[in-house]
Every structure is written in C-alpha cells, then in structure tokens.
Design a protein around this motif. Sequence first.
Motif, PDB file in Angstrom:
ATOM      1  N   GLN A  91       0.829  -1.205   0.000  1.00 40.22           N
ATOM      2  CA  GLN A  91       0.000   0.000   0.000  1.00 40.22           C
ATOM      3  C   GLN A  91       0.868   1.261   0.000  1.00 40.22           C
ATOM      4  OE1 GLN A  91      -3.225   0.125  -0.370  1.00 40.22           O
ATOM      5  NE2 GLN A  91      -3.331   2.352  -0.237  1.00 40.22           N
ATOM      6  N   THR A  92       1.919   1.222   0.798  1.00 36.27           N
ATOM      7  CA  THR A  92       2.827   2.370   0.852  1.00 36.27           C
ATOM      8  C   THR A  92       3.521   2.585  -0.487  1.00 36.27           C
ATOM      9  OG1 THR A  92       3.203   1.967   3.212  1.00 36.27           O
ATOM     10  CG2 THR A  92       4.801   3.343   2.069  1.00 36.27           C
ATOM     11  N   ILE A  93       3.966   1.474  -1.102  1.00 35.01           N
ATOM     12  CA  ILE A  93       4.638   1.583  -2.406  1.00 35.01           C
ATOM     13  C   ILE A  93       3.683   2.139  -3.457  1.00 35.01           C
ATOM     14  CG2 ILE A  93       5.659   0.227  -4.265  1.00 35.01           C
ATOM     15  CD1 ILE A  93       6.825  -1.598  -2.076  1.00 35.01           C
ATOM     16  N   LYS A  94       2.418   1.669  -3.418  1.00 35.87           N
ATOM     17  CA  LYS A  94       1.438   2.179  -4.379  1.00 35.87           C
ATOM     18  C   LYS A  94       1.203   3.674  -4.186  1.00 35.87           C
ATOM     19  CE  LYS A  94      -1.244  -2.013  -5.300  1.00 35.87           C
ATOM     20  NZ  LYS A  94      -2.554  -2.664  -5.165  1.00 35.87           N
ATOM     21  N   GLU A  95       1.107   4.092  -2.921  1.00 34.37           N
ATOM     22  CA  GLU A  95       0.887   5.509  -2.650  1.00 34.37           C
ATOM     23  C   GLU A  95       2.056   6.346  -3.178  1.00 34.37           C
ATOM     24  OE1 GLU A  95       0.263   5.754   1.504  1.00 34.37           O
ATOM     25  OE2 GLU A  95      -1.762   4.915   1.440  1.00 34.37           O
ATOM     26  N   ARG A  96       3.285   5.801  -2.977  1.00 33.18           N
ATOM     27  CA  ARG A  96       4.441   6.542  -3.478  1.00 33.18           C
ATOM     28  C   ARG A  96       4.427   6.610  -5.012  1.00 33.18           C
ATOM     29  NH1 ARG A  96       9.531   4.314   0.131  1.00 33.18           N
ATOM     30  NH2 ARG A  96       8.973   5.324   2.096  1.00 33.18           N
ATOM     31  N   THR A  97       4.052   5.458  -5.640  1.00 25.54           N
ATOM     32  CA  THR A  97       4.036   5.428  -7.104  1.00 25.54           C
ATOM     33  C   THR A  97       2.965   6.353  -7.664  1.00 25.54           C
ATOM     34  OG1 THR A  97       4.792   3.146  -7.032  1.00 25.54           O
ATOM     35  CG2 THR A  97       3.852   3.912  -9.101  1.00 25.54           C
TER      36      THR A  97
ATOM     37  N   ILE B  53      10.303  15.478  -2.178  1.00 26.26           N
ATOM     38  CA  ILE B  53      11.680  15.555  -2.681  1.00 26.26           C
ATOM     39  C   ILE B  53      12.509  14.372  -2.183  1.00 26.26           C
ATOM     40  CG2 ILE B  53      13.782  16.952  -2.627  1.00 26.26           C
ATOM     41  CD1 ILE B  53      12.005  19.419  -2.391  1.00 26.26           C
ATOM     42  N   SER B  54      12.273  13.970  -0.920  1.00 30.17           N
ATOM     43  CA  SER B  54      13.045  12.864  -0.345  1.00 30.17           C
ATOM     44  C   SER B  54      12.807  11.587  -1.125  1.00 30.17           C
ATOM     45  CB  SER B  54      12.673  12.661   1.126  1.00 30.17           C
ATOM     46  OG  SER B  54      13.011  13.788   1.877  1.00 30.17           O
ATOM     47  N   ASP B  55      11.553  11.329  -1.512  1.00 29.63           N
ATOM     48  CA  ASP B  55      11.252  10.134  -2.293  1.00 29.63           C
ATOM     49  C   ASP B  55      11.954  10.183  -3.642  1.00 29.63           C
ATOM     50  OD1 ASP B  55       7.817   9.777  -1.122  1.00 29.63           O
ATOM     51  OD2 ASP B  55       9.726   9.084  -0.299  1.00 29.63           O
ATOM     52  N   GLU B  56      12.047  11.367  -4.257  1.00 32.67           N
ATOM     53  CA  GLU B  56      12.743  11.489  -5.532  1.00 32.67           C
ATOM     54  C   GLU B  56      14.229  11.152  -5.366  1.00 32.67           C
ATOM     55  OE1 GLU B  56      12.064  15.060  -7.740  1.00 32.67           O
ATOM     56  OE2 GLU B  56       9.986  15.221  -7.087  1.00 32.67           O
ATOM     57  N   ILE B  57      14.794  11.627  -4.252  1.00 34.01           N
ATOM     58  CA  ILE B  57      16.213  11.327  -3.993  1.00 34.01           C
ATOM     59  C   ILE B  57      16.411   9.823  -3.822  1.00 34.01           C
ATOM     60  CG2 ILE B  57      18.124  11.669  -2.392  1.00 34.01           C
ATOM     61  CD1 ILE B  57      16.961  14.431  -1.785  1.00 34.01           C
ATOM     62  N   VAL B  58      15.497   9.199  -3.025  1.00 29.59           N
ATOM     63  CA  VAL B  58      15.589   7.749  -2.813  1.00 29.59           C
ATOM     64  C   VAL B  58      15.450   7.009  -4.132  1.00 29.59           C
ATOM     65  CG1 VAL B  58      14.431   5.769  -1.765  1.00 29.59           C
ATOM     66  CG2 VAL B  58      14.833   7.834  -0.414  1.00 29.59           C
TER      67      VAL B  58
ATOM     68  N   LYS C  36      15.859  15.046   7.846  1.00 27.98           N
ATOM     69  CA  LYS C  36      14.625  15.149   8.627  1.00 27.98           C
ATOM     70  C   LYS C  36      13.673  14.012   8.277  1.00 27.98           C
ATOM     71  CE  LYS C  36      10.950  18.421   9.752  1.00 27.98           C
ATOM     72  NZ  LYS C  36      10.391  19.767   9.497  1.00 27.98           N
ATOM     73  N   GLU C  37      13.628  13.591   7.014  1.00 28.12           N
ATOM     74  CA  GLU C  37      12.687  12.579   6.567  1.00 28.12           C
ATOM     75  C   GLU C  37      13.106  11.171   6.988  1.00 28.12           C
ATOM     76  OE1 GLU C  37       9.920  13.203   5.121  1.00 28.12           O
ATOM     77  OE2 GLU C  37       9.228  11.220   4.498  1.00 28.12           O
ATOM     78  N   PHE C  38      14.430  10.884   6.879  1.00 24.82           N
ATOM     79  CA  PHE C  38      14.883   9.510   7.101  1.00 24.82           C
ATOM     80  C   PHE C  38      15.756   9.339   8.340  1.00 24.82           C
ATOM     81  CE2 PHE C  38      13.250   7.568   3.379  1.00 24.82           C
ATOM     82  CZ  PHE C  38      13.244   8.540   2.389  1.00 24.82           C
ATOM     83  N   ASN C  39      15.982  10.405   9.085  1.00 23.95           N
ATOM     84  CA  ASN C  39      16.805  10.341  10.302  1.00 23.95           C
ATOM     85  C   ASN C  39      18.221   9.838  10.012  1.00 23.95           C
ATOM     86  OD1 ASN C  39      14.824  11.276  12.109  1.00 23.95           O
ATOM     87  ND2 ASN C  39      13.886   9.237  12.146  1.00 23.95           N
TER      88      ASN C  39
END
Length: 700
Positions: A579-585, A592-597, A630-633
Amino acid sequence: MNTIEQKLQILDYTFNSYIKTASFENNIQQPLTEKQFDIYRSIDKQLNYISSFGPNQTTAEFVSVKGNWVINKYGLRPLEKSQRDFVTSEYLTLPNSSTWVKEETAQDEIKLIKLAPLFKTNKNGVLIINIPMVSLTNLIYKQAESNPIYIYNKDGTLIYQSNKEVKKSKSTKDVFNEISKDNSQTGIKEMNTVDGKYKFAYSKSPYNGWVYYTEINKADIATAMKPTIISIFIMSLSMLILTCIIAYLCSDYFSRPLRDLLMFFPKGQKGVYKDEFELIGQSFRKVIDHNQLLNDIVTSQAEKLKTLFMLNLFRGRISEMEVKEKLQDFKYPTNWCHFFVLTIQIDGLDQSKYTKKDEDVLLFAINKIVSEMVSSEERLTPTVIDSNVQATILLCPDIDSNQWIPTINQHAESIQNRVKDEFNLSISIGISSPYQKLTECHQALEQGMDALKYRLKVGKGSIVFYDSIAAIYNNKIRTFFPKKLENQLFDVIKKGDNEKSIEILHLLLLELFNSKNPHELEVNIMRFINDLMGLMQILGMETIILEDHKTLYGAISKMRTSEEIELFVKNKIMSPMIQTIKERTNSQYKTISDEIVHIIQKEFDTDLTLEKIAMRLHYNPNYLSSIFKKEFNQSFSEYLALYRYNMAKKWLLETNLPVKEIAEKLQYKNSQNFIRSFRKYEGTTPGKFREQHRFDSISF
C-alpha cells in the motif's frame, strides 16, 4: 564416637573437596621445583589450613608419584626411591580411594590415605593425613579414665586404647567376634569369663566401620542405679498421691464439666433454651460448622501449595529429597515406575468467539477438565504454566512404559473431544518421553513443548509423542532456504502487485514448512521476517507497530499454525508495504526525499553525489541534505552507503562477481576501501562473508 568422628568426617570431607579441584589435579601431574615457589606455598598453605579442621597436631603430606616430589611439614623435597617404592607398594595398591590405616611402624598415630585423582582409575598421587593418638585421647571424656575406651577397625584390629595401663579382661578377637554377631548399631553385651561375668557397651560407626566399646564396671552400675531407684520410689509415691487426688475429685467429675462450659456462655442465653444440655448442644453444632469452614479453607490452601510445588517442579527448582517429602505430605501416588508430561496448548482464537484476554481463563478451564477426566491415581496436580501451556504429569505403573502409551493417547483424545464439545476450541497435545525421576520434570516439559512445535508441520488438533519425532530433532542435516522465491516476492512487492505477492508468499511458506526439523523451521521463518524488515528499511518505510507494543519477532514466535503465520505476514506486513509503495508510485514521488531515494535506487552504481542530484532537481544541496535528514533520520551519504552495502551483500550471495569488480561497480576507488567499509558493517571481509553464507542462498 560422635565427638571423635565429627572431627574426622569434617577433615575427610574438606580434603575430598580440595582434591576434587582442577588446580589440585593439575599440580599433581607436573614436577615441582624451587622455581614454582608460589605453587608450593599455595599447596602447603591449603594443607595446613585443612589440617586445622581435624584433631590437634594433625598434619598432611602430599606425594606426587608422577611429579616425583613430596610436600610435608619439612617443605618441598624430591621423592626418594625408598619413599617412592613404599608409596607405590603400600598405598597405591589400596582397594579404596580413601582408607584409614594404622601401621605397625607408627603405633602412635593413625593415617587417612587418599589416592588421587579421586575419580580416575590411574592414581599417581597420595594425600596422607597423620593424626596423633594423643589428639584422640584429648577428645575422650575424662570419666573414661577408669573405664578405658577401645576402638577397633572393621577388620578387628585394635587401633586405639584410651588408657593403656588398664589391662583388658578379654582378648581383642573374642570381643570383636561377639560384637560382630549383633546387627545392632549400639548395645550392651555380657560374656562369661574365668573371672566371672564380663559386660561391655559398644557402638558401631556408620562412617568408617570402626567399633567403639568400653567395659562396664559393676561399681559404676551400682552407682548409676542409685538415682534410678530413688526416682522410682519418688514416682511411686507421686502416683499414690495422684490416685488419692483423682479418687477425691471423682465425685465432682460429672457436674464440673457442665459448670465449666456454662461459664463461657452469656447469661442472657440460658433462658432461651429449655435446659443447659440444649444450650451446650447448640453451641457444639456451631463449633462443628466453624470447624468445617476452617477445613474448607485449609483444603483450598493445600491445593494452592500443590500448584506451587508443581510449578517449582517443572522449573527444576526442587531437589530429590524435597520431592520425596512433598509426595508424602500431599499424599500423591507412589506405586509408579515412569511418568510422562502431557502439555496442552490452544491452537488459536482467531475463528472463535473468544479473545486473547480469555486465553488464561480457558487454560484454567482446560486444567479443570484434565483434573476431572484423569483419576488422581494416574496423575499429579494439573498446572497452568506461564498462561500459555497446561501441563500434567501422568504416572505409569508398568515397568514397560510402552504399554501405557495407548492409555495416554486415549486420555489425550478424550480431553480434546471434551474441550471441543464445551468450548468449540481446537487444542494440540504434546507428550514427552518416559522419565523415572521427578527432578527431571523440566526436561520432560521441554520435550512436550518441542512436540507441540511440530504442530506447525501437522496442523491443528494434533497429538504428538516426542519419541516419534525425536529423530527429527536430532537430525543435524542443514535445510535450504528458498532464496529465489524470496527474491521473486520482494521484486513483486516493489512493483506493488498484491495478488502476485500473495501467490508467491504462499509458495514460499510451503517451501519453508517442508523443513522436517521444527527448530530449523523457526530459524527460517525468523530469517524471512528479518529479510522483510530489511526490505522495509531499504524502501525507507517506518517499522510496523503492533498492538500491545509487541515486536514482529515476538508476535511470530507465539503463533502456532502455518495459517496463522501466513495471515499475519500477508495482512500485517506485506499489505501495508504494498500500500505504501502504491501511494508513493501514484503520487509520482510527491516529496523531494522520495525522488532522492528513487535516484539512489536507480543510479547507486554511478558516481552519485548530493550536489549532482541538487543540480538535476534544481535545489540547493544544503537544503536537500536537511530535508533528507529530517525525513529519514540519516544523512544522504549514510543512506547511499547502506544501500550499496546491501547491494554488495546481494551480489556476493547471488552472483559470482569478483570482490574487485563489485567494488568498482559501487564506485570505490580501490577494492581495499570497499573491504574496509564492508568489514565496518558486517564484521568480516566480503570473501569470508560469501564463504559463510553462500550455502544459505542455495535453494531448490
């Protein structure tokens, strides 16, 4: 005898404790010279200290035949040939490891010879404790001077006489033979001699078989009888006076008890009853009712004590002596040869009307059912252990324990059917191997629990005898982990394909449950859960928090069926991840953090830096660093290094790429830097890691 042997036993037991130590056995094996002064000083100090527990002037010698040295009151000396021959021929040939000896060449002392090592066949050392006869004389009571004390060993040899000036009226052999005819430990014997009758008192030692005896002087008997005669006279006179008093009081005997009883009742109650007898009768009935109430309370407390005894027994906290006492106190059956431990667990509450909070009450109800269905002659008190398992000790009266197995199986089936009828619950039962000593209950309980673990293989409602699966537990053949299926599952999860992931999860768990050994099955399941959590960390997802703050490992370890584990992984772990992966997709990396990841996961094998990513995303590098932290500690570089480290592990296990090539792909300037970095995370080099874990990654 008690006075002397208390000293001798303390001395004997203390030296036994000393020669059992590892340092003693080590010292006796090696030669000692003046260079090992510390060892000599330690041995000499210990010998002097232990000798102080014995009678006065007790000394000890330590002879090492193998080391060719002797330590005595004269110090440390080499063992002379004559001494060595004497020790070898006279002491090392003794039949027992501990022997009391009186030598003809040393009549003024007795010796305790201990051969060392104590519990080994090959003896190469002797500990000699010398006890002077004068020290024994000091322990004898002063009044024994007129009637000397004689001590014989169990062979009939005189080893001590308290007063050598007094001549014996009988020979040693006659006295010893007369005493040997009597099986009593103590007694008084009378013998006819030329000089008349001869009496002596004796006592046999249970410690070393010595016989203590003393002659009885007629004058002493007469003196001793005087107080007895006077006492008999005084007692007779007292009995006469007491008889007169009783005769005087008999006339008042019947009325006095009634008056005494009426004094304890309130005066106002006397008018309520017809007479005093009715009042007393009613009062006695009340006393009987109160007594019954007290008996009920005592019975309840006794049951609690039995339960406490069983809990301590299952946890291995009771000695053999305590077990015998408790069996007698609680009036448990004693005519049994073996026992089995029957363990019961509820298979699950998910599809029932009960909740997890009801499990304790249900186990106590099952405990009550076991008490009713198995007679008290066939069991000890059933007990609930740790609010998780119900355990019962079943007693087997047959010498051949296999004859009792059908009866145990019948009990188990009856209990299962009763629980099913009353609570509509499925239970599984594990049965241990037969044991003979109740102090081994904790081992039998562990076997019952191991038998219950096999339920993961055979399903709910199982009755498993540990003996039938013992070979499986003892099988050390290593099983394979389905790594390929796990990789396929993780790839499908990353794509967000829920249906395909459920299908592959089912196949993966089928492979896991093909493991014959339940212990290996648990290890493989925990490994799979650990890999799932590693995937969550790589994807930058938060750790799943369960109810009651349980960990994933703790929740999985308490599950009892394969269906329960599959539902838990699917609903609690895998579905939230997808569910989390789908939400991200769907949001197309809305943060921005997800784009970096996303860039890291796609381009980790390139010369990737935060500055380059900032140029592509048109942001300031410091700004990107702060929001990523801040996002990923964790910092961008830490995340990139961790991701590359996980990819390195994956390539090491699943490919044959050389370590140098892997280092180049992960943008290390040279392979040594990669090896140092890998060792920092894993604690070992990449090559050793591949050798240690490559076997695990092979699957069928």
